[in-house]
Design a protein around this motif. Sequence first.
Motif, PDB file in Angstrom:
ATOM      1  N   GLY A  54      -0.828  -5.756  -4.292  1.00 58.54           N
ATOM      2  CA  GLY A  54      -0.142  -6.113  -3.209  1.00 58.54           C
ATOM      3  C   GLY A  54      -0.010  -7.459  -3.184  1.00 58.54           C
ATOM      4  O   GLY A  54      -0.502  -8.459  -3.852  1.00 58.54           O
ATOM      5  N   GLU A  55       0.663  -8.017  -1.856  1.00 53.56           N
ATOM      6  CA  GLU A  55       0.650  -9.264  -1.617  1.00 53.56           C
ATOM      7  C   GLU A  55      -0.679 -10.085  -1.614  1.00 53.56           C
ATOM      8  O   GLU A  55      -0.618 -11.229  -1.593  1.00 53.56           O
ATOM      9  CB  GLU A  55       1.525  -9.587  -0.353  1.00 53.56           C
ATOM     10  N   ASP A  56      -1.723  -9.150  -1.191  1.00 54.22           N
ATOM     11  CA  ASP A  56      -2.876  -9.764  -1.000  1.00 54.22           C
ATOM     12  C   ASP A  56      -3.904  -9.912  -2.141  1.00 54.22           C
ATOM     13  O   ASP A  56      -4.922 -10.229  -2.218  1.00 54.22           O
ATOM     14  CB  ASP A  56      -3.723  -8.784  -0.020  1.00 54.22           C
ATOM     15  N   ARG A  58       0.915  -1.184  -0.070  1.00 60.08           N
ATOM     16  CA  ARG A  58       0.149  -0.079   0.055  1.00 60.08           C
ATOM     17  C   ARG A  58       0.727   1.171   0.050  1.00 60.08           C
ATOM     18  O   ARG A  58       2.249   1.152   0.249  1.00 60.08           O
ATOM     19  CB  ARG A  58      -0.775   0.160   1.389  1.00 60.08           C
ATOM     20  N   ALA A  59       0.324   2.347  -0.275  1.00 59.11           N
ATOM     21  CA  ALA A  59       0.905   3.588  -0.196  1.00 59.11           C
ATOM     22  C   ALA A  59       0.949   4.158   1.246  1.00 59.11           C
ATOM     23  O   ALA A  59       0.202   3.585   2.190  1.00 59.11           O
ATOM     24  CB  ALA A  59       0.192   4.787  -0.847  1.00 59.11           C
ATOM     25  N   LYS A  79      -5.355  -4.378  -5.603  1.00 53.02           N
ATOM     26  CA  LYS A  79      -4.951  -3.172  -5.886  1.00 53.02           C
ATOM     27  C   LYS A  79      -5.318  -1.950  -5.120  1.00 53.02           C
ATOM     28  O   LYS A  79      -6.402  -2.115  -4.585  1.00 53.02           O
ATOM     29  CB  LYS A  79      -5.135  -2.820  -7.483  1.00 53.02           C
ATOM     30  N   LEU A  80      -4.861  -0.922  -5.052  1.00 50.18           N
ATOM     31  CA  LEU A  80      -5.025   0.286  -4.313  1.00 50.18           C
ATOM     32  C   LEU A  80      -6.315   0.804  -4.955  1.00 50.18           C
ATOM     33  O   LEU A  80      -6.341   0.908  -6.236  1.00 50.18           O
ATOM     34  CB  LEU A  80      -4.085   1.408  -4.322  1.00 50.18           C
ATOM     35  N   SER A  81      -7.219   1.485  -4.143  1.00 50.70           N
ATOM     36  CA  SER A  81      -8.373   1.985  -4.595  1.00 50.70           C
ATOM     37  C   SER A  81      -8.165   3.519  -5.350  1.00 50.70           C
ATOM     38  O   SER A  81      -7.037   4.003  -5.227  1.00 50.70           O
ATOM     39  CB  SER A  81      -9.314   2.520  -3.459  1.00 50.70           C
ATOM     40  N   ASP A  82      -9.069   3.882  -6.216  1.00 54.23           N
ATOM     41  CA  ASP A  82      -8.832   5.263  -6.727  1.00 54.23           C
ATOM     42  C   ASP A  82      -8.413   6.472  -5.719  1.00 54.23           C
ATOM     43  O   ASP A  82      -7.686   7.111  -5.921  1.00 54.23           O
ATOM     44  CB  ASP A  82      -9.968   5.630  -7.623  1.00 54.23           C
ATOM     45  N   GLU A  83      -9.229   6.320  -4.596  1.00 55.75           N
ATOM     46  CA  GLU A  83      -9.058   7.354  -3.431  1.00 55.75           C
ATOM     47  C   GLU A  83      -7.847   7.384  -2.808  1.00 55.75           C
ATOM     48  O   GLU A  83      -6.939   8.196  -2.692  1.00 55.75           O
ATOM     49  CB  GLU A  83     -10.216   7.079  -2.494  1.00 55.75           C
ATOM     50  N   ASP A  84      -7.155   5.964  -2.610  1.00 57.14           N
ATOM     51  CA  ASP A  84      -5.797   6.032  -2.148  1.00 57.14           C
ATOM     52  C   ASP A  84      -4.785   6.308  -3.097  1.00 57.14           C
ATOM     53  O   ASP A  84      -3.909   6.958  -2.761  1.00 57.14           O
ATOM     54  CB  ASP A  84      -5.435   4.538  -1.503  1.00 57.14           C
ATOM     55  N   ILE A  85      -4.781   6.378  -4.302  1.00 57.31           N
ATOM     56  CA  ILE A  85      -3.774   6.563  -5.458  1.00 57.31           C
ATOM     57  C   ILE A  85      -4.127   8.143  -5.396  1.00 57.31           C
ATOM     58  O   ILE A  85      -2.850   8.692  -5.418  1.00 57.31           O
ATOM     59  CB  ILE A  85      -4.354   5.969  -6.784  1.00 57.31           C
ATOM     60  N   MET A  86      -5.312   8.595  -5.402  1.00 57.72           N
ATOM     61  CA  MET A  86      -5.265  10.147  -5.541  1.00 57.72           C
ATOM     62  C   MET A  86      -4.552  10.657  -4.435  1.00 57.72           C
ATOM     63  O   MET A  86      -4.072  11.827  -4.515  1.00 57.72           O
ATOM     64  CB  MET A  86      -6.817  10.581  -5.609  1.00 57.72           C
ATOM     65  N   LYS A  87      -4.768  10.232  -3.161  1.00 53.38           N
ATOM     66  CA  LYS A  87      -4.036  10.776  -2.053  1.00 53.38           C
ATOM     67  C   LYS A  87      -2.788  10.761  -2.226  1.00 53.38           C
ATOM     68  O   LYS A  87      -1.840  11.695  -1.830  1.00 53.38           O
ATOM     69  CB  LYS A  87      -4.803   9.933  -0.811  1.00 53.38           C
ATOM     70  N   GLU A  88      -1.984   9.615  -2.504  1.00 55.57           N
ATOM     71  CA  GLU A  88      -0.608   9.457  -2.859  1.00 55.57           C
ATOM     72  C   GLU A  88      -0.185  10.534  -3.627  1.00 55.57           C
ATOM     73  O   GLU A  88       0.847  11.289  -3.409  1.00 55.57           O
ATOM     74  CB  GLU A  88      -0.402   7.958  -3.307  1.00 55.57           C
ATOM     75  N   LEU A  89      -0.799  10.531  -4.935  1.00 57.49           N
ATOM     76  CA  LEU A  89      -0.378  11.404  -5.910  1.00 57.49           C
ATOM     77  C   LEU A  89      -0.389  13.129  -5.429  1.00 57.49           C
ATOM     78  O   LEU A  89       0.821  13.586  -5.679  1.00 57.49           O
ATOM     79  CB  LEU A  89      -1.335  11.397  -7.192  1.00 57.49           C
ATOM     80  N   THR A  90      -1.355  13.307  -5.155  1.00 57.24           N
ATOM     81  CA  THR A  90      -1.734  14.778  -4.524  1.00 57.24           C
ATOM     82  C   THR A  90      -0.884  15.013  -3.195  1.00 57.24           C
ATOM     83  O   THR A  90      -0.610  16.354  -2.767  1.00 57.24           O
ATOM     84  CB  THR A  90      -2.985  15.201  -4.467  1.00 57.24           C
TER      85      THR A  90
END
Length: 292
Positions: A174-176, A6-7, A179-190
Amino acid sequence: MHKRNRAPSTDESTVKLGSPESPHRVKKRKLLDSYVSESPFPEFPHPTPSEAYAVLDILSKAYPQYATAPVALDPKFASNSAATCGNTPNVIDSLIGTILSQNTSGKNSSRAKASLDATFGNFAAIASSSREAVVEAIRQGGLANKKAATIQNLLKSIEQRYGEYSLQHLAEAGEDGQKLSDEDIMKELTSYDGVGPKTASCVLMFCLGRDSFAVDTHIFRISKVLGWIPSSADRILAQAHLDKRLPAEVKYGLHVLMIQHGRTCKGCKKSGTTAACILKEFLKGIKASKSL
């Protein structure tokens, strides 16, 4: 390259980077957190799904060469991410291409990206070179000083956070197996300075193949013409609203087609113009039918 499940959370990232979040980054994060589950204008009824499909149909017929499904993420078709709205399998390359495409023409941003790649060859070289060298490499893309600072700071932050120049964990499971959710990716990038919701949304859509809807100046203006956003909305709130209201399957097509229409149509660029606009004619037809 080691796997990541995860991020990191924003707090984890802040500690690892060794400095507090900037006020602008905090504002972005709070704004995004506020509209994960609903529009900032929950009572505003537009666009409806039927309105979205109608506009997609109109623009698809007007610009058939752009009415296509998302392009496959094949490196040989995405050698210049500034020319393809970030359409490349590499997340960092997608970010850099999108940053270079801001506030300039496609031709200029493509030249800037080609020059950047030819001059440095890899992310480490870009990050470690002098600011003046990066500015010179991307000068023809416009706003070179600002974009060079954004790109170098982005690369340094990623390397400090992860120990390498990679954000491919955003594209991988991930190992599970999840994939990360759109929201988690958006938080990571921004979470990176200089990366706003529009840039992050382009990466989600063109690099990661997610159903996201980026709002640039053309889409923002056309959305106002169509009555799809309240007059009080700014671009960030407009994107949050439209991303919630639009059906997932039309987001890619509408994004590409609305930008093309915005670039070419003289009739919706300025208020009071007498030039024709197919979307304004569409609105007149709706108004006329309601008056019958």
